[in-house]
Every structure is written in structure tokens, then in C-alpha cells.
Design a protein around this motif. Structure first.
Motif, mmCIF file in Angstrom:
data_model
loop_
_atom_site.group_PDB
_atom_site.id
_atom_site.type_symbol
_atom_site.label_atom_id
_atom_site.label_comp_id
_atom_site.label_asym_id
_atom_site.label_seq_id
_atom_site.Cartn_x
_atom_site.Cartn_y
_atom_site.Cartn_z
ATOM 1 N N TYR A 64 -4.067 2.775 11.647
ATOM 2 C CA TYR A 64 -4.887 1.445 12.292
ATOM 3 C C TYR A 64 -4.471 0.079 11.383
ATOM 4 O O TYR A 64 -4.977 -0.853 11.595
ATOM 5 C CB TYR A 64 -6.459 1.569 12.233
ATOM 6 N N CYS A 65 -3.857 0.567 10.086
ATOM 7 C CA CYS A 65 -3.368 -0.646 9.307
ATOM 8 C C CYS A 65 -1.992 -0.874 8.964
ATOM 9 O O CYS A 65 -1.477 -1.874 9.416
ATOM 10 C CB CYS A 65 -4.404 -0.381 7.968
ATOM 11 N N LEU A 66 -1.521 -0.247 8.289
ATOM 12 C CA LEU A 66 0.041 -0.122 8.047
ATOM 13 C C LEU A 66 0.725 1.134 8.514
ATOM 14 O O LEU A 66 1.175 1.935 7.593
ATOM 15 C CB LEU A 66 0.284 -0.317 6.549
ATOM 16 N N SER A 70 -4.247 -5.782 5.544
ATOM 17 C CA SER A 70 -3.904 -5.249 4.262
ATOM 18 C C SER A 70 -3.371 -6.671 3.616
ATOM 19 O O SER A 70 -3.880 -6.767 2.187
ATOM 20 C CB SER A 70 -2.559 -4.267 4.297
ATOM 21 N N PHE A 108 -0.234 4.047 1.110
ATOM 22 C CA PHE A 108 -0.873 4.765 2.264
ATOM 23 C C PHE A 108 -0.357 4.203 3.858
ATOM 24 O O PHE A 108 0.168 2.986 3.663
ATOM 25 C CB PHE A 108 -2.395 5.016 2.452
ATOM 26 N N ARG A 109 -0.268 5.128 4.703
ATOM 27 C CA ARG A 109 0.039 4.411 5.921
ATOM 28 C C ARG A 109 -0.773 4.712 7.083
ATOM 29 O O ARG A 109 -0.588 5.377 7.979
ATOM 30 C CB ARG A 109 1.498 4.812 6.350
ATOM 31 N N CYS A 110 -1.957 3.994 6.800
ATOM 32 C CA CYS A 110 -3.056 4.471 7.878
ATOM 33 C C CYS A 110 -2.665 3.946 9.148
ATOM 34 O O CYS A 110 -2.360 2.745 9.407
ATOM 35 C CB CYS A 110 -4.414 3.667 7.126
ATOM 36 N N ASN A 124 -8.317 2.885 -1.543
ATOM 37 C CA ASN A 124 -8.022 4.086 -0.653
ATOM 38 C C ASN A 124 -8.037 5.377 -1.982
ATOM 39 O O ASN A 124 -8.244 6.701 -1.405
ATOM 40 C CB ASN A 124 -6.712 4.173 -0.235
ATOM 41 N N CYS A 164 0.889 -1.350 -0.221
ATOM 42 C CA CYS A 164 -0.153 0.042 -0.033
ATOM 43 C C CYS A 164 0.649 1.124 0.122
ATOM 44 O O CYS A 164 2.010 1.142 0.601
ATOM 45 C CB CYS A 164 -0.842 0.199 1.445
ATOM 46 N N GLY A 193 -4.167 -4.404 0.968
ATOM 47 C CA GLY A 193 -3.398 -3.428 0.287
ATOM 48 C C GLY A 193 -4.016 -2.492 -0.794
ATOM 49 O O GLY A 193 -5.240 -2.484 -0.505
HETATM 50 FE FE1 SF4 Z 1 -5.011 2.359 4.647
HETATM 51 FE FE2 SF4 Z 1 -6.298 0.552 2.959
HETATM 52 FE FE3 SF4 Z 1 -3.477 0.906 2.666
HETATM 53 FE FE4 SF4 Z 1 -4.432 -0.141 4.925
HETATM 54 S S1 SF4 Z 1 -4.383 -0.983 2.813
HETATM 55 S S2 SF4 Z 1 -3.022 1.557 4.979
HETATM 56 S S3 SF4 Z 1 -6.570 0.753 4.978
HETATM 57 S S4 SF4 Z 1 -5.241 2.516 2.439
#
Ligand code: SF4
Ligand code: SAM
Length: 325
Positions: free
Chosen positions: A26-28, A321, A22-24, A95, A20, A66
Motif C-alpha cells: 500500500y506504500c512503496l 513514505s 520494505f516494499r509494502c 518498520n 525504505c 521512509g
Molecule cells: Fe512499508 Fe513504512 Fe517502508 Fe512504506 S515506508 S514501504 S509503510 S515500511
């Protein structure tokens, strides 16, 4: 496909990559990069997989990750699936980082339902949660999806104490859907093996939000047989709807109709099942379709009754992910 609890399985969430951009939080929170991943299921393997599954009764596939749209062959995969007559619905969870440029390609590929993750409608808060600067292009992309005529456009927002406990956050989403036919899905934060402390700090139950909606005159929609796990609310003055996915405050496992397959071809019968079963060796050729179908049926006979989150279980998923949230 029936599991031991007589639940009919018609829906697959297929993770196309665990990578991914992004680095949310709560996720990654540390991100996940291509360097750590190779050997993803290719277009042909995915075709064999979905052909076997549709013969067993599958009707809907959601592409997820992901970030699925990072794959260079994403449109090729989507188009191949979009052209499969036995598949009723092809959906995407993304995303939305390039939605403004690619919404039309997704639509033309045959994707009919699209879920975009957007935890906050406040640019600064969005950036804090995701570490991404794509806020306005995501909003723009959502507008395009609405004008292109996707059957369903949804926003996924994870409920987090530091993000949306403030009543203003709910009002921002309500204003957004006043004139837009978008369903916002608030998702209760689920515990993952990598996020135990995060969960302790950030979890808030959906119940407070449901109470706020009821006080504002929103009413719960009637549940249809094919409704997903979300509890949905509507209001005559709003085009959009608000839904809640509440694995903690209202367990929905008795209506579960889904399985998940990772980007490496491992079948998981539950988001929280600790181990997947690899189908990979049976995906190279269509000659092994019968064996593949038998293996899938055998896995289903072990599908558990519930995720047992309320018993404190987090499963062995480090984060979502790899099998798509
Ligand atoms: Fe965010 Fe989706 Fe990436 Fe997880 S997989 S970090 S939720 S965008
Ligand atoms: N990258 C895509 C996206 O964010 O939409 C698809 C993959 S993401 C894992 C799928 C969904 O899972 C997102 O809506 C995300 O918010 C949700 N999710 C991830 N981790 C979660 C958690 N711990 N609890 C609840 N939802 C989570």
C-alpha cells in the motif's frame, strides 16, 4: 502555534528519508532506493529546525520516513533531539527491521514512544504485504521494547481486505495483547495518488472491527485532551489496547495538532496538502531563527480545515513514505 481554526500545533512528524528497505503493497510496492535521494536535512539543520519550533510551542517530534532507522546518522539525530529539554516527547515510527538489535540504542537516545508497523501476525501474510523476511526479528524487537520500559509501545496495522477482513486476524492481535502492554492501531487505508486502484480493491472500514470488539465486551476509552486521532478500546482481561485511526469513517481533523516536514525540509500542514513550503534556506545557521519562525507561522495561517478525503480527494502525495504517513 495556532492555525486559522484555533487548533494548537504541538506535534511534528519529521521524515528523515523517503528511502525504505520494505516494499509494502500500500506504500512503496516498487521500493525506494538511496540512488534516487540525496541532500537530506543534516543533523545541524534538524537542530536549528527543532529549536525554532520548540520556541513556537512544539512539544513532540516523531521520527518517521521512509524507514528513518536506515540513516547512518539516525542515532546521532535521535540523541541530539533526545537531549533537547524543551521537547517533551521523542517518538519513532519504524518498520522495526533492526529493532531486535537496536531497541536499546533507541531507548538510550531518548526515544520514549515507539510505533512499529506490523500489518499481520501471520508470518506468510506479513511477508506477502512487506516483501520482508524480518517477521521474527520484529516480534523479538517488540518484546525488547516492552522489557526496556518505553512509555508507549504501539503496533500500526493498516486495514486491508486481503489481510485482515478475516475475523481470525483480529483474534491474533487480541491474543498478542492479552499479556502485553501494547496498543495496536488499526489504520484505515488512505488513498494516495499512486494507490487509487489499490484503495478501491483493498479498503475496508474500521466500523466492522469496532462492532466485533464491542460484541466481545471491549469498551471505548475516555478521550483525554491530548489523545491523538485514534479511537481507543480497552478490556479488563487484556493488558493491551486496540485503537482505530479512521480518516474515512470518522473524520478527526477538528483535533489536528500536527504538521509534517519532509526529509528535504518542506513543511506540509496536512498529510494531504499538495505542496510543501521549503524551509531549507533558513536552516543552515541559527542566525536566521527569527525569519524561520515567521515563515513557519505564515505557513500555518494556510493550514486547511480538513483533508477532504470524503470528497474523494487523494492529494498529490504519490505515497506516504516522503512525508511519513
Ligand atoms: Fe512499508 Fe513504512 Fe517502508 Fe512504506 S515506508 S514501504 S509503510 S515500511
Ligand atoms: N517505515 C516506517 C513504518 O512503516 O513504520 C515509517 C513510515 S510509514 C510511511 C508510516 C506509517 O504509515 C506506517 O504505519 C504505514 O503502515 C502507514 N501507511 C503508509 N501508507 C499508508 C496508507 N496508504 N494508508 C494508511 N497508512 C499508511
Amino acid at each position: 502555534m495556532l492555525d486559522p481554526f484555533d487548533r494548537k500545533i504541538t506535534y511534528l512528524r519529521l521524515s528523515l528519508t523517503k528511502v525504505c528497505n520494505f516494499r509494502c503493497s500500500y506504500c512503496l510496492p516498487e521500493g525506494e532506493h538511496w540512488g534516487k535521494v540525496n541532500n537530506l536535512l543534516n543533523v545541524t539543520e534538524i537542530k536549528h529546525l527543532i529549536q525554532a519550533l520548540t520556541e513556537l510551542g512544539l512539544r513532540k517530534v516523531r521520527l518517521t520516513g521512509g524507514e528513518p532507522t536506515l540513516r547512518k546518522d539516525f542515532l546521532e539525530i535521535a540523541t541530539m533531539l533526545g537531549n533537547m529539554p524543551s521537547l517533551k516527547t521523542l517518538a519513532l515510527t519504524s518498520n522495526g527491521y533492526q529493532l531486535d538489535k537496536q531497541a536499546i540504542d533507541y531507548f538510550n537516545a531518548g526515544i520514549s514512544a515507539i510505533n512499529i508497523s506490523l500489518d499481520s501476525l501471520n508470518e506468510k501474510i506479513f511477508e506477502r504485504v512487506t516483501k520482508s523476511k524480518k517477521f521474527y526479528s520484529i516480534l523479538n524487537g517488540i518484546e525488547q521494547c516492552l522489557s526496556l520500559g518505553f512509555d508507549k509501545v504501539k503496533i500500526n496495522a493498516v486495514l486491508l481486505k486481503s489481510v485482515n477482513a478475516n475475523p481470525l486476524a483480529l483474534d491474533e492481535f487480541l491474543n498478542f495483547i492479552k499479556d502485553r502492554a501494547v496498543s495496536v492501531r488499526f489504520i484505515e487505508l488512505m488513498k494516495t495518488a499512486d494507490g487509487l486502484n489499490y484503495h478501491k480493491d483493498e479498503f475496508i472500514s474500521a466500523q466492522t472491527f469496532i462492532q466485533q470488539l464491542l460484541q466481545k465486551g471491549w469498551v471505548e476509552c475516555e478521550r483525554l485532551p491530548d489523545s491523538g486521532p485514534a479511537k481507543e478500546f480497552k478490556h479488563p482481561d487484556y493488558c493491551g489496547r486496540i485503537g482505530f485511526i479512521t480518516p474515512y469513517s470518522n473524520v478527526f481533523c477538528s483535533q489536528c495538532n500536527r504538521i509534517r516536514i519532509s526529509s528535504l525540509g518542506e513543511l506540509h500542514t496536512c498529510l494531504f496538502s499538495s505542496q510543501g513550503v521549503s524551509l531549507r534556506e533558513l536552516l543552515h545557521s541559527s542566525n536566521t531563527k527569527d525569519e524561520l519562525k515567521q515563515k513557519i507561522q505564515a505557513c500555518l495561517s494556510h493550514k486547511e480545515k480538513s483533508h477532504f478525503l470524503l470528497e474523494g480527494k487523494s492529494g498529490k502525495q504519490k505515497h506516504f513514505s516522503s512525508i511519513g504517513g
